[in-house]
Enzyme design. Structure first.
Site, PDB file in Angstrom:
ATOM      1  N   SER A 167       0.859  -1.181   0.000  1.00  0.00           N
ATOM      2  CA  SER A 167       0.000   0.000   0.000  1.00  0.00           C
ATOM      3  C   SER A 167       0.897   1.233   0.000  1.00  0.00           C
ATOM      4  CB  SER A 167      -0.867   0.015   1.274  1.00  0.00           C
ATOM      5  OG  SER A 167      -1.660   1.187   1.337  1.00  0.00           O
ATOM      6  N   TYR A 220      -2.157  -1.045  10.488  1.00  0.00           N
ATOM      7  CA  TYR A 220      -2.192  -1.310   9.042  1.00  0.00           C
ATOM      8  C   TYR A 220      -0.905  -0.800   8.365  1.00  0.00           C
ATOM      9  CZ  TYR A 220      -3.803  -1.178   4.189  1.00  0.00           C
ATOM     10  OH  TYR A 220      -3.910  -1.359   2.825  1.00  0.00           O
TER      11      TYR A 220
HETATM   12  P1  NAP Z   1     -11.424  -6.368   0.183  1.00  0.00           P
HETATM   13  O1  NAP Z   1     -12.269  -5.849  -0.921  1.00  0.00           O
HETATM   14  O2  NAP Z   1     -11.910  -6.240   1.585  1.00  0.00           O
HETATM   15  O3  NAP Z   1     -11.064  -7.911  -0.101  1.00  0.00           O
HETATM   16  C1  NAP Z   1     -10.231  -8.588   0.792  1.00  0.00           C
HETATM   17  C2  NAP Z   1     -10.030 -10.012   0.330  1.00  0.00           C
HETATM   18  O4  NAP Z   1      -9.113 -10.658   1.236  1.00  0.00           O
HETATM   19  C3  NAP Z   1     -11.307 -10.837   0.333  1.00  0.00           C
HETATM   20  O5  NAP Z   1     -11.249 -11.777  -0.717  1.00  0.00           O
HETATM   21  C4  NAP Z   1     -11.234 -11.565   1.686  1.00  0.00           C
HETATM   22  O6  NAP Z   1     -12.021 -12.753   1.638  1.00  0.00           O
HETATM   23  C5  NAP Z   1      -9.730 -11.844   1.761  1.00  0.00           C
HETATM   24  N1  NAP Z   1      -9.220 -12.081   3.119  1.00  0.00           N
HETATM   25  C6  NAP Z   1      -9.298 -11.276   4.208  1.00  0.00           C
HETATM   26  N2  NAP Z   1      -8.743 -11.885   5.278  1.00  0.00           N
HETATM   27  C7  NAP Z   1      -8.303 -13.095   4.855  1.00  0.00           C
HETATM   28  C8  NAP Z   1      -7.657 -14.188   5.485  1.00  0.00           C
HETATM   29  N3  NAP Z   1      -7.357 -14.169   6.796  1.00  0.00           N
HETATM   30  N4  NAP Z   1      -7.347 -15.278   4.747  1.00  0.00           N
HETATM   31  C9  NAP Z   1      -7.645 -15.318   3.422  1.00  0.00           C
HETATM   32  N5  NAP Z   1      -8.249 -14.319   2.760  1.00  0.00           N
HETATM   33  C10 NAP Z   1      -8.589 -13.224   3.483  1.00  0.00           C
HETATM   34  O7  NAP Z   1      -9.969  -5.674   0.179  1.00  0.00           O
HETATM   35  P2  NAP Z   1      -9.174  -4.863  -0.970  1.00  0.00           P
HETATM   36  O8  NAP Z   1      -9.531  -3.434  -0.830  1.00  0.00           O
HETATM   37  O9  NAP Z   1      -9.351  -5.527  -2.282  1.00  0.00           O
HETATM   38  O10 NAP Z   1      -7.680  -5.044  -0.450  1.00  0.00           O
HETATM   39  C11 NAP Z   1      -6.871  -6.107  -0.952  1.00  0.00           C
HETATM   40  C12 NAP Z   1      -5.408  -5.809  -0.635  1.00  0.00           C
HETATM   41  O11 NAP Z   1      -5.056  -4.556  -1.197  1.00  0.00           O
HETATM   42  C13 NAP Z   1      -5.100  -5.706   0.860  1.00  0.00           C
HETATM   43  O12 NAP Z   1      -3.836  -6.280   1.131  1.00  0.00           O
HETATM   44  C14 NAP Z   1      -5.054  -4.217   1.115  1.00  0.00           C
HETATM   45  O13 NAP Z   1      -4.229  -3.875   2.189  1.00  0.00           O
HETATM   46  C15 NAP Z   1      -4.480  -3.731  -0.209  1.00  0.00           C
HETATM   47  N6  NAP Z   1      -4.786  -2.324  -0.499  1.00  0.00           N
HETATM   48  C16 NAP Z   1      -6.063  -1.928  -0.782  1.00  0.00           C
HETATM   49  C17 NAP Z   1      -6.314  -0.582  -1.073  1.00  0.00           C
HETATM   50  C18 NAP Z   1      -7.682  -0.076  -1.467  1.00  0.00           C
HETATM   51  O14 NAP Z   1      -7.819   1.140  -1.683  1.00  0.00           O
HETATM   52  N7  NAP Z   1      -8.684  -0.900  -1.591  1.00  0.00           N
HETATM   53  C19 NAP Z   1      -5.251   0.342  -1.030  1.00  0.00           C
HETATM   54  C20 NAP Z   1      -3.972  -0.096  -0.725  1.00  0.00           C
HETATM   55  C21 NAP Z   1      -3.749  -1.443  -0.458  1.00  0.00           C
HETATM   56  P3  NAP Z   1     -12.551 -13.487   3.000  1.00  0.00           P
HETATM   57  O15 NAP Z   1     -13.016 -12.405   3.933  1.00  0.00           O
HETATM   58  O16 NAP Z   1     -13.618 -14.419   2.544  1.00  0.00           O
HETATM   59  O17 NAP Z   1     -11.373 -14.241   3.538  1.00  0.00           O
END
Ligand code: NAP
Length: 261
Positions: free
Chosen positions: A143, A157
């Site tokens: 991130s 985080y």
């Molecule tokens: P999201 O929409 O909440 O999706 C998260 C995914 O991770 C889901 O598939 C969830 O499925 C899975 N997950 C969560 N805990 C887990 C566990 N313990 N074991 C296996 N799977 C797990 O999140 P996102 O926004 O796409 O974020 C994805 C990644 O991008 C993260 O690492 C986040 O830090 C990074 N990121 C996101 C943003 C943003 O703006 N969205 C910005 C910077 C970085 P289940 O709950 O079914 O397990």
């Protein structure tokens, strides 16, 4: 479109939603055979079914990245379904907010266990399969928050996301002799189910602070990850790619106002 991953076995953790789902879709479109991993089996299956309906190859697997046994079972599942592991996208992550005054040891541990330890366990579990193949590609979803920027409520985080980069810089040296590269994408604010959970006001303020004046799409991140996974990136390891619409650059609100739109 980079097509050198055609036929390769790809594991994407956290692929039932958001950025992971975008990576799974884009990698499948480029010919990868994708194992869609999340804890919720039904949601993972739905993503795999959508990929198959679009002509791609995918299977679903329920696993918790915090658990070593699950990560070992995940690598074995990719071996059974797709003949090994060529590419791992260690993407699963959570971002519940808690300011330091409300932070507890449990909240801290939950975020670090998923985002940082989960990255380590997923990588470790995939190494034997990659070593057997004599090559491998690992892409971590970090991130901008933590490595570059800060945001109140996200000390845990930010620490987890900066920690992923510390992990990658030593891992790249340990893995290079096995012809395995490891790199990270660093998203800014990307429109995902997880981000939508932070509310419309957060989204509006974020959009206003991004020079390109829009949130990122999951594809914006997936194409960066696809580059790191491709044969064309064979000589790139231990590196990071910020994909944020220019968000980290304005030095002040005045700089954004000066842009005039
Ligand atoms: P999201 O929409 O909440 O999706 C998260 C995914 O991770 C889901 O598939 C969830 O499925 C899975 N997950 C969560 N805990 C887990 C566990 N313990 N074991 C296996 N799977 C797990 O999140 P996102 O926004 O796409 O974020 C994805 C990644 O991008 C993260 O690492 C986040 O830090 C990074 N990121 C996101 C943003 C943003 O703006 N969205 C910005 C910077 C970085 P289940 O709950 O079914 O397990």
């Amino acid at each position: 479109m980079l097509t050198s991953i055609a036929g390769r076995s790809v594991i994407v953790t956290g692929a039932s939603k958001g950025i992971g789902k975008g990576i799974a879709r884009v990698f499948a479109k480029a010919g990868g055979k994708v194992l869609v991993v999340a804890r919720d089996q039904g949601a993972a299956q739905k993503t795999a079914d959508e990929i198959k309906a679009a002509g791609g190859t995918a299977a679903a697997f329920s696993a918790d990245v915090r658990k070593w046994e699950d990560m070992e079972r995940m690598a074995a599942a990719a071996e059974r379904a797709h003949g090994g592991v060529d590419i791992l996208c260690a993407n699963a992550g959570i971002f519940p907010a808690a300011k330091l005054t409300e932070m507890t040891a449990e909240k801290w541990d939950e975020v670090l266990a998923t985002n940082l330890k989960g990255t380590f366990l997923a990588v470790k579990a995939c190494l034997p399969g990659m070593k057997k193949k004599g090559k491998g590609r690992i892409i971590i979803t970090s991130s901008i928050t933590g490595p570059v920027t800060g945001y109140p409520g996200w000390t845990h985080y930010g620490a987890s996301k900066a920690g992923q980069l510390g992990f990658l810089r030593t891992a790249c040296m340990e893995l290079a002799p096995s012809n395995i590269t490891i790199n990270a994408v660093m998203p800014g604010n990307i429109r995902t189910e997880g981000l939508e959970g932070l509310g419309p006001e957060y989204e509006k303020k974020m959009t206003d602070s991004i020079p390109l004046r829009r949130l990122g799409t999951v594809e914006d991140i997936a194409y960066g990850a696809l580059y790191f996974a491709s044969d064309e990136a064979a000589y790139v390891t231990g590196q990071t790619l910020i994909i944020d619409g220019g968000q980290i650059l304005p030095e002040s609100l005045a700089a954004l106002e000066e842009m005039g739109n």
